[in-house]
Design a protein around this motif. Structure first.
Motif, PDB file in Angstrom:
ATOM      1  N   GLY A 210      44.496 -12.535  18.829  1.00 27.04           N
ATOM      2  CA  GLY A 210      43.747 -11.342  18.224  1.00 27.04           C
ATOM      3  C   GLY A 210      44.014 -10.093  18.885  1.00 27.04           C
ATOM      4  O   GLY A 210      44.265  -9.086  18.471  1.00 27.04           O
ATOM      5  N   VAL A 211      44.149 -10.305  20.185  1.00 30.18           N
ATOM      6  CA  VAL A 211      44.158  -9.257  21.063  1.00 30.18           C
ATOM      7  C   VAL A 211      45.810  -8.560  20.989  1.00 30.18           C
ATOM      8  O   VAL A 211      45.900  -7.327  21.180  1.00 30.18           O
ATOM      9  CB  VAL A 211      44.220  -9.724  22.744  1.00 30.18           C
ATOM     10  CG1 VAL A 211      44.557  -8.303  23.593  1.00 30.18           C
ATOM     11  CG2 VAL A 211      42.568  -9.623  22.834  1.00 30.18           C
ATOM     12  N   MET A 212      46.631  -9.642  20.815  1.00 32.82           N
ATOM     13  CA  MET A 212      48.169  -9.177  20.499  1.00 32.82           C
ATOM     14  C   MET A 212      48.257  -8.319  19.397  1.00 32.82           C
ATOM     15  O   MET A 212      48.803  -7.251  19.173  1.00 32.82           O
ATOM     16  CB  MET A 212      48.993 -10.292  20.625  1.00 32.82           C
ATOM     17  CG  MET A 212      49.087 -10.930  21.908  1.00 32.82           C
ATOM     18  SD  MET A 212      50.314 -12.341  21.921  1.00 32.82           S
ATOM     19  CE  MET A 212      51.796 -11.817  21.346  1.00 32.82           C
ATOM     20  N   MET A 213      47.512  -8.767  18.119  1.00 35.72           N
ATOM     21  CA  MET A 213      47.390  -8.009  16.934  1.00 35.72           C
ATOM     22  C   MET A 213      46.741  -6.781  17.003  1.00 35.72           C
ATOM     23  O   MET A 213      47.298  -5.781  16.680  1.00 35.72           O
ATOM     24  CB  MET A 213      46.652  -8.770  15.800  1.00 35.72           C
ATOM     25  CG  MET A 213      47.538 -10.133  15.600  1.00 35.72           C
ATOM     26  SD  MET A 213      46.521 -11.060  14.163  1.00 35.72           S
ATOM     27  CE  MET A 213      46.463  -9.815  12.882  1.00 35.72           C
ATOM     28  N   MET A 214      45.692  -6.494  17.855  1.00 34.99           N
ATOM     29  CA  MET A 214      45.015  -5.240  18.058  1.00 34.99           C
ATOM     30  C   MET A 214      45.839  -4.308  18.727  1.00 34.99           C
ATOM     31  O   MET A 214      45.924  -3.050  18.373  1.00 34.99           O
ATOM     32  CB  MET A 214      43.622  -5.618  18.616  1.00 34.99           C
ATOM     33  CG  MET A 214      42.511  -6.224  17.556  1.00 34.99           C
ATOM     34  SD  MET A 214      40.843  -6.087  18.189  1.00 34.99           S
ATOM     35  CE  MET A 214      40.839  -7.706  19.084  1.00 34.99           C
ATOM     36  N   THR A 215      46.399  -4.787  20.001  1.00 34.39           N
ATOM     37  CA  THR A 215      47.175  -3.809  20.786  1.00 34.39           C
ATOM     38  C   THR A 215      48.713  -3.378  19.908  1.00 34.39           C
ATOM     39  O   THR A 215      49.152  -2.509  20.092  1.00 34.39           O
ATOM     40  CB  THR A 215      47.551  -4.505  22.060  1.00 34.39           C
ATOM     41  OG1 THR A 215      48.422  -5.515  21.953  1.00 34.39           O
ATOM     42  CG2 THR A 215      46.284  -4.725  23.014  1.00 34.39           C
ATOM     43  N   GLU A 216      49.059  -4.297  19.111  1.00 37.28           N
ATOM     44  CA  GLU A 216      50.193  -3.926  18.600  1.00 37.28           C
ATOM     45  C   GLU A 216      49.919  -2.811  17.764  1.00 37.28           C
ATOM     46  O   GLU A 216      50.829  -1.785  17.133  1.00 37.28           O
ATOM     47  CB  GLU A 216      50.763  -5.108  17.778  1.00 37.28           C
ATOM     48  CG  GLU A 216      51.731  -6.120  18.524  1.00 37.28           C
ATOM     49  CD  GLU A 216      52.183  -7.234  17.785  1.00 37.28           C
ATOM     50  OE1 GLU A 216      51.851  -7.551  16.597  1.00 37.28           O
ATOM     51  OE2 GLU A 216      52.849  -8.243  18.568  1.00 37.28           O
ATOM     52  N   ALA A 217      48.731  -3.021  17.000  1.00 37.87           N
ATOM     53  CA  ALA A 217      48.229  -1.964  15.912  1.00 37.87           C
ATOM     54  C   ALA A 217      48.009  -0.801  16.457  1.00 37.87           C
ATOM     55  O   ALA A 217      48.406   0.506  16.014  1.00 37.87           O
ATOM     56  CB  ALA A 217      47.095  -2.628  15.236  1.00 37.87           C
TER      57      ALA A 217
END
Length: 340
Positions: A210-217
């Motif tokens: 989830g953190v990876m998805m949020m930081t990519e966004a």
């Protein structure tokens, strides 16, 4: 014959034609403009101007109308633009000072320019090559749905909704929010990428995806602030003045597609205070019946400053002095807004 007087006659023809849309005769100039010569002398001057292709006679026994070349000479003689009056300046500043974000000030600017010039107004969002992050917010919409909001230092806001594989608790979301802002606040997109490289490794195992998805966004949204886009207002003004165009359809099509305007802005000399292209001077066929008055606004003279354009599109029969004055003044205000 005096060249200065000849230019005075040209200015009189342009001024009268812009306000009346009627061909201008020597008698009108003699009565309305204090040139100190007779209408017969003015007719002789008009003959020379016509020979120089600065004016033309649309039909026999009519007065004269400026050509594109005549408008160019007229604009080039506007060495100094008359500043807006104090009430006008206060009205502009009062209207735009109510803005609380970049989106708001762009929307207000384009509306204002279209209203005061009665033409089509165009404002380009600044391509902030190194736009910096002010704040990131993560809003819990549902157990696995997160709204990502990016606020830049210029006040620009971008957002995106993510659907996560695993739900985040309020405590989890607070941890991510705190860590993302701690490492990314005040940084540009390149620095944010670097800061996020190790952030996922710091996260508890169950949060890493989830953190990876949020930081990519966040990175994507920040990067998108460097993309150019434009806002238009006042197309109805152009339609109401359709009599000034042989065929208004190509102009309307170009404005609707916006690609022509983006190309025009990209070709401008970014050091120009106010730039005017008239009729056939426009490099794009769709705009050869128009005049385009543009200005540049920026934060600083730094190579990485926010920089963009705004302008007015209308028929060649345009009040150039007024339009140029407003474009310059509003561009200066936008520069101050971005710098603040």
């Amino acid at each position: 014959m005096s060249n200065d007087r000849r230019l005075d006659v040209l200015r009189a023809i342009v001024t009268e034609y812009v306000h009346t849309r009627e061909p201008v005769g020597s008698k009108v100039i003699a009565q309305s403009h204090d040139l100190g010569v007779s209408s017969a002398t003015i007719r002789n001057d008009m003959a020379v101007l016509e020979e120089a292709e600065l004016i033309y006679q649309p039909h026999t026994s009519a007065g004269r109308v400026p050509t594109d070349k005549g408008y160019r000479v007229f604009v080039d003689q506007l060495r100094t633009l008359k500043p807006m009056s104090l009430p006008e300046r206060k009205a502009v500043e009062s209207f735009l000072s109510q803005s609380d974000s970049l989106d708001d000030v762009v929307t207000r600017t384009v509306r204002l320019l279209s209203q005061v010039t009665r033409q089509v107004a165009v404002v380009e969002y600044p391509a902030l090559v190194r736009e910096k992050l002010r704040r990131v917010e993560f809003v819990d919409l549902a157990p696995t749905n997160i709204l990502v909001i990016v606020v830049t230092e210029s006040g620009r806001v971008e957002q995106r909704t993510l659907v996560l594989v695993h739900p985040f608790s309020a405590e989890d979301l607070n941890w991510v929010r705190s860590r993302v802002n701690a490492v990314a606040e005040g940084r540009d997109v390149t620095e944010v990428h670097e800061a996020f490289d190790t952030l996922a490794d710091e996260a508890p195992a169950h949060l890493r995806d989830g953190v990876m998805m949020m930081t990519e966004a966040v990175s994507d949204l920040l990067e998108s602030t460097a993309e150019s886009r434009i806002v238009l207002a006042g197309i109805s003004n152009l339609a109401r003045g359709a009599v000034d165009f042989g065929d208004i359809a190509p102009v309307l099509d170009a404005l609707e597609e916006q690609v022509v305007l983006m190309r025009l802005f990209s070709e401008l000399n970014q050091d120009d205070d106010v730039h005017v292209t008239i009729g056939e001077e426009n490099p794009h066929d769709a705009l050869t019946q128009t005049s385009v008055v543009t200005g540049t606004y920026r934060t600083t003279d730094s190579p990485f400053a926010a920089r963009a354009h705004l302008g007015v599109v209308g028929p060649t029969r345009m009040d150039y002095a007024k339009t140029m004055s407003y474009v310059r003044a509003v561009a200066a205000y936008l520069s101050r807004f971005l710098s603040q």
